[in-house]
Design a protein around this motif. Sequence first.
Motif, PDB file in Angstrom:
ATOM      1  N   UNK A   7      56.614  87.339  50.530  1.00 20.06           N
ATOM      2  CA  UNK A   7      56.823  85.908  50.771  1.00 20.06           C
ATOM      3  C   UNK A   7      57.631  85.277  49.642  1.00 20.06           C
ATOM      4  N   UNK A   8      58.194  86.114  48.786  1.00 21.53           N
ATOM      5  CA  UNK A   8      58.996  85.588  47.689  1.00 21.53           C
ATOM      6  C   UNK A   8      58.216  85.548  46.394  1.00 21.53           C
ATOM      7  N   UNK A   9      58.877  85.075  45.337  1.00 24.68           N
ATOM      8  CA  UNK A   9      58.222  85.055  44.029  1.00 24.68           C
ATOM      9  C   UNK A   9      57.233  83.916  43.940  1.00 24.68           C
ATOM     10  N   UNK A  10      56.114  84.195  43.319  1.00 21.74           N
ATOM     11  CA  UNK A  10      55.141  83.127  43.081  1.00 21.74           C
ATOM     12  C   UNK A  10      54.781  83.163  41.615  1.00 21.74           C
ATOM     13  N   UNK A  11      54.587  82.007  41.041  1.00 22.37           N
ATOM     14  CA  UNK A  11      54.119  81.992  39.662  1.00 22.37           C
ATOM     15  C   UNK A  11      52.620  81.804  39.665  1.00 22.37           C
ATOM     16  N   UNK A  12      51.926  82.687  38.989  1.00 24.15           N
ATOM     17  CA  UNK A  12      50.477  82.539  38.890  1.00 24.15           C
ATOM     18  C   UNK A  12      50.085  82.581  37.436  1.00 24.15           C
ATOM     19  N   UNK A  13      49.096  81.805  37.103  1.00 17.54           N
ATOM     20  CA  UNK A  13      48.628  81.771  35.722  1.00 17.54           C
ATOM     21  C   UNK A  13      47.386  82.649  35.638  1.00 17.54           C
ATOM     22  N   UNK A  14      47.473  83.658  34.841  1.00 17.09           N
ATOM     23  CA  UNK A  14      46.337  84.559  34.708  1.00 17.09           C
ATOM     24  C   UNK A  14      45.983  84.584  33.234  1.00 17.09           C
ATOM     25  N   UNK A 266      49.872  84.268  57.626  1.00 20.68           N
ATOM     26  CA  UNK A 266      50.297  83.204  56.726  1.00 20.68           C
ATOM     27  C   UNK A 266      51.610  82.587  57.227  1.00 20.68           C
ATOM     28  N   UNK A 267      52.530  83.445  57.628  1.00 21.99           N
ATOM     29  CA  UNK A 267      53.804  82.949  58.174  1.00 21.99           C
ATOM     30  C   UNK A 267      53.604  82.205  59.490  1.00 21.99           C
ATOM     31  N   UNK A 268      52.820  82.808  60.398  1.00 18.24           N
ATOM     32  CA  UNK A 268      52.579  82.167  61.693  1.00 18.24           C
ATOM     33  C   UNK A 268      52.012  80.754  61.503  1.00 18.24           C
ATOM     34  N   UNK A 269      51.210  80.601  60.461  1.00 14.07           N
ATOM     35  CA  UNK A 269      50.510  79.317  60.285  1.00 14.07           C
ATOM     36  C   UNK A 269      51.247  78.384  59.314  1.00 14.07           C
ATOM     37  N   UNK A 270      52.492  78.727  58.974  1.00 15.54           N
ATOM     38  CA  UNK A 270      53.272  77.914  58.029  1.00 15.54           C
ATOM     39  C   UNK A 270      52.523  77.740  56.702  1.00 15.54           C
ATOM     40  N   UNK A 271      51.880  78.803  56.275  1.00 14.12           N
ATOM     41  CA  UNK A 271      51.142  78.848  54.995  1.00 14.12           C
ATOM     42  C   UNK A 271      49.854  78.035  55.003  1.00 14.12           C
ATOM     43  N   UNK A 272      49.420  77.574  56.194  1.00 17.62           N
ATOM     44  CA  UNK A 272      48.143  76.847  56.199  1.00 17.62           C
ATOM     45  C   UNK A 272      47.027  77.844  55.932  1.00 17.62           C
ATOM     46  N   UNK A 303      58.133  86.885  64.901  1.00 18.17           N
ATOM     47  CA  UNK A 303      57.157  86.185  64.051  1.00 18.17           C
ATOM     48  C   UNK A 303      57.799  84.874  63.621  1.00 18.17           C
ATOM     49  N   UNK A 304      57.331  83.801  64.219  1.00 20.82           N
ATOM     50  CA  UNK A 304      57.797  82.487  63.783  1.00 20.82           C
ATOM     51  C   UNK A 304      56.625  81.515  63.805  1.00 20.82           C
ATOM     52  N   UNK A 305      56.778  80.466  63.039  1.00 20.30           N
ATOM     53  CA  UNK A 305      55.672  79.535  62.863  1.00 20.30           C
ATOM     54  C   UNK A 305      55.189  79.033  64.226  1.00 20.30           C
ATOM     55  N   UNK A 306      53.866  79.063  64.435  1.00 16.80           N
ATOM     56  CA  UNK A 306      53.301  78.620  65.707  1.00 16.80           C
ATOM     57  C   UNK A 306      53.387  77.100  65.821  1.00 16.80           C
ATOM     58  N   UNK A 307      53.846  76.603  66.972  1.00 15.66           N
ATOM     59  CA  UNK A 307      53.960  75.136  67.125  1.00 15.66           C
ATOM     60  C   UNK A 307      52.643  74.424  66.793  1.00 15.66           C
ATOM     61  N   UNK A 308      51.512  75.057  67.140  1.00 21.37           N
ATOM     62  CA  UNK A 308      50.220  74.396  66.883  1.00 21.37           C
ATOM     63  C   UNK A 308      49.959  74.218  65.381  1.00 21.37           C
ATOM     64  N   UNK A 309      50.716  74.928  64.566  1.00 19.18           N
ATOM     65  CA  UNK A 309      50.487  74.847  63.115  1.00 19.18           C
ATOM     66  C   UNK A 309      51.435  73.881  62.423  1.00 19.18           C
ATOM     67  N   UNK A 310      52.255  73.180  63.209  1.00 14.15           N
ATOM     68  CA  UNK A 310      53.186  72.218  62.611  1.00 14.15           C
ATOM     69  C   UNK A 310      52.742  70.796  62.954  1.00 14.15           C
ATOM     70  N   UNK A 311      52.554  69.996  61.925  1.00 13.24           N
ATOM     71  CA  UNK A 311      52.242  68.578  62.140  1.00 13.24           C
ATOM     72  C   UNK A 311      53.512  67.910  62.661  1.00 13.24           C
ATOM     73  N   UNK A 312      53.399  66.745  63.334  1.00 12.59           N
ATOM     74  CA  UNK A 312      54.623  66.077  63.809  1.00 12.59           C
ATOM     75  C   UNK A 312      55.612  65.894  62.649  1.00 12.59           C
ATOM     76  N   UNK A 313      56.849  66.355  62.849  1.00  6.29           N
ATOM     77  CA  UNK A 313      57.877  66.189  61.817  1.00  6.29           C
ATOM     78  C   UNK A 313      57.878  67.290  60.763  1.00  6.29           C
ATOM     79  N   UNK A 314      56.862  68.140  60.732  1.00  3.58           N
ATOM     80  CA  UNK A 314      56.803  69.200  59.717  1.00  3.58           C
ATOM     81  C   UNK A 314      57.785  70.323  60.067  1.00  3.58           C
TER      82      UNK A 314
END
Length: 347
Positions: A7-14, A266-272, A303-314
């Motif tokens: 999902x790309x680079x993430x910065x985490x503080x450990x 995670x992708x299907x749910x737009x990271x929700x 695999x694309x974000x599910x419409x049910x997981x997008x708020x209006x305008x998101x």
Amino acid sequence: MNVSTGLGDRHVTVDSGLDAARVDFTSIPVVDLAPIFSDDDAAKQKLGEELKDICTNVGFLYVKNHQVPDAVIDAVFAEAHAFFALPDATKMQYHIQNSKSLRGYGKLLDENVDPANRGDLHESFDIGLEIAEDDPDYLAGKFYGPNQWPDASHMPTFRANLVRYYTHMQTLSKYLFRAFSLALGMPETYFDGIDKGKAMGFMRILHYPPQEDAVDEKQMGIGAHTDYILKQDDKEALQVLNSKGQWIHAPPIPGTFVVNIADLLSRWSNDKFKSTMHRAINRTGVARYSIPFFYNVHHDTPVEVLPACLAPGEKPKYPPTTAGAYLTSRFEDTFAVYKQQKTEASL
Ligand SMILES: O=C(O)CCC(=O)C(=O)O
Ligand SMILES: [Fe+2]
């Protein structure tokens, strides 16, 4: 630290090297799956709501009442003990190098899930759905293929026991996806049949030798990454990253599997729903074994974000992809052998 995942680079503080915080591990919830196997719609909805909360906030859970018999699990642990105790030369006959789709044996350090690290301290043996040599999808280079099986003369029951476990995991995944569908606000059977009978999912047996003195942050049993359904033996090694950037122990709990949301949900749910970072370090002084299963769908499944997981305008955070494209990119990052094979094939 920067951690690369599919999902790309993430910065985490450990904060403290390889130690995990000694917080109460009940912060990783245990979910009772019984309702999803029942006809009780109200109990199913309640389970969906519980999962929604957990998937949004933790991304990691234990499940109990999963309907997988202990005997099925114990048999695979016994096979793992026996297989990894074979001489190295015997195990190498089944090395993943011989397979176009990473089926077979991986020796210590063959894999490196965290690019910041120097190779993972585990041995593995991987199987997927049994696909024939002349299967058009296999010939087309999709992530399918025949398995490599150890010779029955030294491992007489290995194949049957691993296939039996694999079949149980496919069924458990179907029911877990029903519960996740409810959690996502979709109809219960939304994901049913999505693998079209040809799932790319695979299972592994893993052997982590004990890692004691020379433990450093760049070498561990399995480096930080996201991905499943995991059965641990009774040795504690798994750690999970919480939202505060603390590594939390996820000790074995008898009668449960560990479930990680993984990247596709995670992708299907737009990271929700969170695909939660985890790693394993075996400092118990003795060998540890685990059995991950990675549910997956058909290679060509969009695999694309599910419409049910997008708020209006998101807006969707991810462009559409396919399950196959996503999976192979992850494996190219993780397995030097696989990347080399893919590069050679494209020359
Ligand atoms: O063995 C474990 O506890 C973790 C294994 C894991 O995370 C994996 O195989 O992806
Ligand atoms: Fe993992």
